[in-house]
Scaffold this motif. Structure first.
Motif, PDB file in Angstrom:
ATOM      1  N   THR A 295      65.773  62.603  28.821  1.00  0.00           N
ATOM      2  CA  THR A 295      66.180  61.699  27.746  1.00  0.00           C
ATOM      3  C   THR A 295      66.278  60.255  28.211  1.00  0.00           C
ATOM      4  O   THR A 295      66.576  59.370  27.413  1.00  0.00           O
ATOM      5  CB  THR A 295      67.549  62.127  27.185  1.00  0.00           C
ATOM      6  N   ARG A 296      66.007  59.992  29.493  1.00  0.00           N
ATOM      7  CA  ARG A 296      66.107  58.619  30.008  1.00  0.00           C
ATOM      8  C   ARG A 296      64.756  57.919  29.891  1.00  0.00           C
ATOM      9  O   ARG A 296      63.712  58.498  30.193  1.00  0.00           O
ATOM     10  CB  ARG A 296      66.558  58.619  31.470  1.00  0.00           C
ATOM     11  N   PRO A 297      64.760  56.645  29.481  1.00  0.00           N
ATOM     12  CA  PRO A 297      63.486  55.930  29.334  1.00  0.00           C
ATOM     13  C   PRO A 297      62.866  55.526  30.675  1.00  0.00           C
ATOM     14  O   PRO A 297      61.668  55.267  30.751  1.00  0.00           O
ATOM     15  CB  PRO A 297      63.877  54.683  28.523  1.00  0.00           C
ATOM     16  N   VAL A 298      63.653  55.443  31.729  1.00  0.00           N
ATOM     17  CA  VAL A 298      63.158  54.974  33.018  1.00  0.00           C
ATOM     18  C   VAL A 298      62.487  56.125  33.763  1.00  0.00           C
ATOM     19  O   VAL A 298      63.058  57.210  33.902  1.00  0.00           O
ATOM     20  CB  VAL A 298      64.315  54.400  33.867  1.00  0.00           C
ATOM     21  N   HIS A 299      61.265  55.878  34.237  1.00  0.00           N
ATOM     22  CA  HIS A 299      60.532  56.897  34.987  1.00  0.00           C
ATOM     23  C   HIS A 299      60.666  56.605  36.479  1.00  0.00           C
ATOM     24  O   HIS A 299      60.327  55.513  36.939  1.00  0.00           O
ATOM     25  CB  HIS A 299      59.065  56.902  34.579  1.00  0.00           C
ATOM     26  N   THR A 300      61.160  57.557  37.221  1.00  0.00           N
ATOM     27  CA  THR A 300      61.401  57.346  38.652  1.00  0.00           C
ATOM     28  C   THR A 300      60.429  58.120  39.524  1.00  0.00           C
ATOM     29  O   THR A 300      60.656  58.259  40.716  1.00  0.00           O
ATOM     30  CB  THR A 300      62.848  57.744  39.011  1.00  0.00           C
ATOM     31  N   GLY A 301      59.347  58.638  38.951  1.00  0.00           N
ATOM     32  CA  GLY A 301      58.325  59.298  39.755  1.00  0.00           C
ATOM     33  C   GLY A 301      58.369  60.803  39.633  1.00  0.00           C
ATOM     34  O   GLY A 301      59.382  61.406  39.273  1.00  0.00           O
ATOM     35  N   GLY A 302      57.240  61.429  39.952  1.00  0.00           N
ATOM     36  CA  GLY A 302      57.141  62.876  39.893  1.00  0.00           C
ATOM     37  C   GLY A 302      57.709  63.541  41.134  1.00  0.00           C
ATOM     38  O   GLY A 302      58.016  62.890  42.138  1.00  0.00           O
ATOM     39  N   VAL A 303      57.817  64.857  41.070  1.00  0.00           N
ATOM     40  CA  VAL A 303      58.288  65.643  42.205  1.00  0.00           C
ATOM     41  C   VAL A 303      57.089  65.943  43.109  1.00  0.00           C
ATOM     42  O   VAL A 303      56.036  66.373  42.637  1.00  0.00           O
ATOM     43  CB  VAL A 303      58.950  66.953  41.731  1.00  0.00           C
ATOM     44  N   ILE A 304      57.246  65.723  44.402  1.00  0.00           N
ATOM     45  CA  ILE A 304      56.166  65.890  45.365  1.00  0.00           C
ATOM     46  C   ILE A 304      56.409  67.175  46.168  1.00  0.00           C
ATOM     47  O   ILE A 304      57.426  67.306  46.854  1.00  0.00           O
ATOM     48  CB  ILE A 304      56.088  64.688  46.328  1.00  0.00           C
ATOM     49  N   ILE A 305      55.479  68.121  46.067  1.00  0.00           N
ATOM     50  CA  ILE A 305      55.549  69.384  46.814  1.00  0.00           C
ATOM     51  C   ILE A 305      54.338  69.422  47.749  1.00  0.00           C
ATOM     52  O   ILE A 305      53.234  69.765  47.327  1.00  0.00           O
ATOM     53  CB  ILE A 305      55.544  70.603  45.873  1.00  0.00           C
ATOM     54  N   HIS A 306      54.525  69.069  49.003  1.00  0.00           N
ATOM     55  CA  HIS A 306      53.409  68.924  49.940  1.00  0.00           C
ATOM     56  C   HIS A 306      53.614  69.764  51.199  1.00  0.00           C
ATOM     57  O   HIS A 306      54.711  69.757  51.789  1.00  0.00           O
ATOM     58  CB  HIS A 306      53.249  67.465  50.374  1.00  0.00           C
ATOM     59  N   GLU A 307      52.594  70.474  51.609  1.00  0.00           N
ATOM     60  CA  GLU A 307      52.489  71.074  52.941  1.00  0.00           C
ATOM     61  C   GLU A 307      53.643  72.018  53.282  1.00  0.00           C
ATOM     62  O   GLU A 307      54.113  72.070  54.417  1.00  0.00           O
ATOM     63  CB  GLU A 307      52.368  69.980  54.011  1.00  0.00           C
ATOM     64  N   ASN A 308      54.096  72.764  52.308  1.00  0.00           N
ATOM     65  CA  ASN A 308      55.120  73.782  52.551  1.00  0.00           C
ATOM     66  C   ASN A 308      54.460  75.132  52.823  1.00  0.00           C
ATOM     67  O   ASN A 308      53.351  75.400  52.355  1.00  0.00           O
ATOM     68  CB  ASN A 308      56.052  73.891  51.342  1.00  0.00           C
ATOM     69  N   SER A 309      55.135  75.981  53.582  1.00  0.00           N
ATOM     70  CA  SER A 309      54.642  77.316  53.884  1.00  0.00           C
ATOM     71  C   SER A 309      55.579  78.349  53.265  1.00  0.00           C
ATOM     72  O   SER A 309      56.792  78.310  53.514  1.00  0.00           O
ATOM     73  CB  SER A 309      54.565  77.536  55.401  1.00  0.00           C
ATOM     74  N   ILE A 310      55.016  79.256  52.484  1.00  0.00           N
ATOM     75  CA  ILE A 310      55.788  80.328  51.843  1.00  0.00           C
ATOM     76  C   ILE A 310      55.175  81.649  52.285  1.00  0.00           C
ATOM     77  O   ILE A 310      53.967  81.858  52.120  1.00  0.00           O
ATOM     78  CB  ILE A 310      55.770  80.189  50.311  1.00  0.00           C
ATOM     79  N   HIS A 311      55.992  82.528  52.829  1.00  0.00           N
ATOM     80  CA  HIS A 311      55.472  83.759  53.424  1.00  0.00           C
ATOM     81  C   HIS A 311      56.256  84.967  52.921  1.00  0.00           C
ATOM     82  O   HIS A 311      57.475  85.052  53.112  1.00  0.00           O
ATOM     83  CB  HIS A 311      55.559  83.682  54.941  1.00  0.00           C
ATOM     84  N   ALA A 312      55.570  85.887  52.256  1.00  0.00           N
ATOM     85  CA  ALA A 312      56.175  87.155  51.849  1.00  0.00           C
ATOM     86  C   ALA A 312      55.993  88.135  53.001  1.00  0.00           C
ATOM     87  O   ALA A 312      55.014  88.870  53.056  1.00  0.00           O
ATOM     88  CB  ALA A 312      55.521  87.675  50.575  1.00  0.00           C
ATOM     89  N   ALA A 313      56.923  88.114  53.935  1.00  0.00           N
ATOM     90  CA  ALA A 313      56.767  88.903  55.154  1.00  0.00           C
ATOM     91  C   ALA A 313      56.812  90.401  54.865  1.00  0.00           C
ATOM     92  O   ALA A 313      55.870  91.125  55.168  1.00  0.00           O
ATOM     93  CB  ALA A 313      57.840  88.515  56.170  1.00  0.00           C
ATOM     94  N   SER A 314      57.891  90.860  54.275  1.00  0.00           N
ATOM     95  CA  SER A 314      58.019  92.293  53.982  1.00  0.00           C
ATOM     96  C   SER A 314      58.840  92.523  52.725  1.00  0.00           C
ATOM     97  O   SER A 314      59.546  93.509  52.607  1.00  0.00           O
ATOM     98  CB  SER A 314      58.652  93.026  55.172  1.00  0.00           C
ATOM     99  N   ALA A 315      58.788  91.589  51.795  1.00  0.00           N
ATOM    100  CA  ALA A 315      59.487  91.715  50.518  1.00  0.00           C
ATOM    101  C   ALA A 315      58.687  90.985  49.449  1.00  0.00           C
ATOM    102  O   ALA A 315      57.742  90.256  49.753  1.00  0.00           O
ATOM    103  CB  ALA A 315      60.908  91.148  50.612  1.00  0.00           C
ATOM    104  N   MET A 316      59.078  91.176  48.214  1.00  0.00           N
ATOM    105  CA  MET A 316      58.351  90.573  47.094  1.00  0.00           C
ATOM    106  C   MET A 316      58.889  89.188  46.776  1.00  0.00           C
ATOM    107  O   MET A 316      60.105  88.979  46.691  1.00  0.00           O
ATOM    108  CB  MET A 316      58.486  91.447  45.851  1.00  0.00           C
ATOM    109  N   ILE A 317      57.998  88.227  46.589  1.00  0.00           N
ATOM    110  CA  ILE A 317      58.321  86.932  46.009  1.00  0.00           C
ATOM    111  C   ILE A 317      57.660  86.921  44.634  1.00  0.00           C
ATOM    112  O   ILE A 317      56.439  86.962  44.524  1.00  0.00           O
ATOM    113  CB  ILE A 317      57.811  85.769  46.871  1.00  0.00           C
TER     114      ILE A 317
END
Length: 558
Positions: A295-317
């Motif tokens: 609801t705010r008129p001021v734009h402060t930028g998008g969310v940056i999701i870079h170079e992360n590692s996600i590993h389902a080793a032995s369970a469900m994601i």
């Protein structure tokens, strides 16, 4: 006069013997003495530490000795910052087991009390606070989890700019290990969470309660209200404060969301590692809208999701990375569900060993989004549960899925386009390991009945003829290890369904090349099949797999 001289000499000797830095000065200094670090607190109570923070004012430092122990009564209050630039840390800045330990535990061993927070640094004036080089035990193992409980570490508030670094925290009793709040009017900025290890928090529901708990999650409040979420899921890092930084953290065995961005425009999530090993996880990284920012008129930028590692080793994601309301409910509900404009999901790696995903990346409620160069080498499968919506229809598990009704941006190839809702309803196809079998077993009859219902309701899917001829190689995403569920996907140009696959390794890691089908009636296919059987095979394909995750087209009955 002699009495005054003796008083002065005694006071001088005591001052030298119990020398304490001004930052930790208090009424009773006997608790702060240690042979090797005379300027640090060896052991203390929360009451004494809070007294120092309250009376010391701005810039007060609580300096703990290595191996120091601070117990917090679960019937009492957390360590509470009261002024700008206050801090708590272990002297020498160790990063191993020698760090001081703060524990929520009853001093007499009683299993009672509902305190969930160990350190609270989110007051309106708590700008620039620092929590670093300590260990924090939330006490969940002894005291149990609390539905609706607060986070173990609270930062943010009206001003923000706090730093949490080199903290090892586990056993959170509430909805998150760490939460950075947005402030009263979304004014919080600049929280920094780096080089931490958060682990072993939250419970995945037992099989008997899975459908009901997922239904409660579906019908619960909007996802930005983490503390109001039903169930005993616990998030790792929860960020509502804008323009924050979450970098190089390790999150392991978190049952809720590894890193949850609740609004937080301008936040950067970079080079974090998320691992699901001994309990199922809802989402690796999640971005949802928060009304204080939409609801705010001021734009402060998008969310940056870079170079992360996600590993389902032995369970469900259930979902590796998700944006918008499509994962949690549906964008058909009232409200603005759109995440920050111009968000980016780039160069993230999603993998599995004996674990798996329901969906690797799901995108909804996003404009101007960029999703490119993400690498997936993981098993993709799962089953529809009774908690799924009938409208929108259940989306079969897929590596990449987007809701074209609410997404505009630049996305990498191989996304499946479908209007979806509550993707988190996807259930585990089967147990991943013997350990997982004992904790999260799905009854065989349940699996069989679900499979029968799915087969009866599924519409025949046709394989284009050009895809059963020789063609360019196709990448197989999903089913790399373990048994296959109904959602296994073979994607890429001219994807081929055939017994067996050839493993290929390139710059993006290992994947499997699907080879073309042999002509009907060849020696590899056994006896020649009739034209009717051949037509039935082409019109009703089925992806199957055994312990090695093999792929084949269904021919007749199994």
């Amino acid at each position: 006069m002699p009495g005054d001289w003796r008083t002065f000499a005694t006071a001088t000797l005591l001052a030298l013997f119990f020398a304490v830095s001004p930052s930790v000065a208090g009424k009773d200094q006997s608790h702060f003495k240690t042979p090797t670090h005379p300027d640090c607190i060896h052991s203390s109570s929360v009451t004494q530490i809070n007294h120092l923070l309250r009376t010391g004012g701005e810039g007060t430092n609580i300096v703990l000795c290595p191996y120091a122990q601070v117990l917090i009564d679960p019937h009492g209050y957390p360590i509470t910052f009261t002024a700008p630039r206050q801090s708590i840390y272990t002297v020498g800045s160790p990063e191993d087991h020698t760090r001081a330990t703060i524990t929520i535990s009853h001093p007499k061993g009683h299993i009672s009390g509902d305190l969930c927070t160990a350190i609270r640094a989110d007051c309106p004036s708590c700008r620039g606070g620092v929590i670093r080089n300590v260990q924090i035990d939330g006490g969940r193992t002894e005291l149990g989890g609390i539905e609706g409980g607060d986070a173990l570490i609270l930062v943010g508030g009206d001003q923000g700019e706090q730093e949490v670094k080199h903290v090892d925290a586990w056993g959170a009793r509430g909805y998150a290990v760490l939460h950075a709040s947005e402030g009263r009017d979304g004014t919080c900025t600049g929280v920094v969470v780096t080089d931490n290890s958060f682990h072993s928090s939250g419970d995945a529901p037992l099989d008997l309660m899975l459908n009901s708990e997922l239904a409660r999650l579906r019908d619960g409040p909007p996802p930005y209200l983490g503390q109001d979420r039903p169930g005993h899921w616990t998030d790792g890092i929860s960020i509502a404060c804008q323009q924050s930084t979450v970098m190089e953290n390790t999150l392991r065995d978190i049952s809720g969301v590894g890193i949850a961005i609740r609004g937080g425009p301008g936040t950067q999530v970079i080079q974090n590692t998320i691992v699901a090993r001994d309990r199922d996880m809802l989402v690796g990284i999640s971005i949802v809208a928060h009304p204080v920012f939409t609801t705010r008129p001021v734009h402060t930028g998008g969310v940056i999701i870079h170079e992360n590692s996600i590993h389902a080793a032995s369970a469900m994601i259930r979902i590796g990375i998700s944006t918008g309301a499509g994962a949690w409910a549906t964008d058909e509900m009232i409200g603005d569900h759109e995440i920050a404009f111009g968000s980016e999901i780039i160069k993230n790696r999603l993998s599995s060993y004996t674990g798996y995903y329901g969906y690797a990346i799901s995108v909804s409620d996003a404009r101007g989004i960029i999703v490119t160069e993400n690498a997936i080498s993981a098993s993709i499968w799962g089953f529809q549960t009774d908690a799924c919506y009938t409208r929108p229809v259940f989306a079969l598990p897929a590596p990449l899925i987007r809701d074209t009704r609410s997404v505009i941006g630049q996305l990498q190839g191989e996304f499946r386009d479908l209007h979806f809702g509550f993707l988190l309803c996807v259930g585990p196809g089967s147990a991943s390991t013997s350990h997982e079998l004992s904790q999260h077993q799905i009854n065989e009859n349940y699996i069989e009945q679900k499979a029968i219902r799915q087969r009866k309701s599924a519409k025949p899917a046709a394989i284009p003829r050009e895809e059963v001829r020789n063609g360019p190689r196709a990448r197989v995403q999903g089913g790399g290890v373990g048994k296959m569920g109904t959602g296994a996907q073979v994607v890429g140009a001219n994807a081929q369904h055939r017994k067996g696959r050839k493993k290929v390794v390139d710059d993006e890691g290992p994947y499997f090349r699907a080879e073309p089908l042999k002509p009907w009636g060849s020696s590899d296919d056994g006896a020649r099949e009739s034209n009717a059987m051949r037509r039935r095979t082409l019109n009703a394909p089925r992806v199957m797999g055994g312990s090695g995750g093999r792929y084949m087209a269904r021919r007749g009955s199994t």
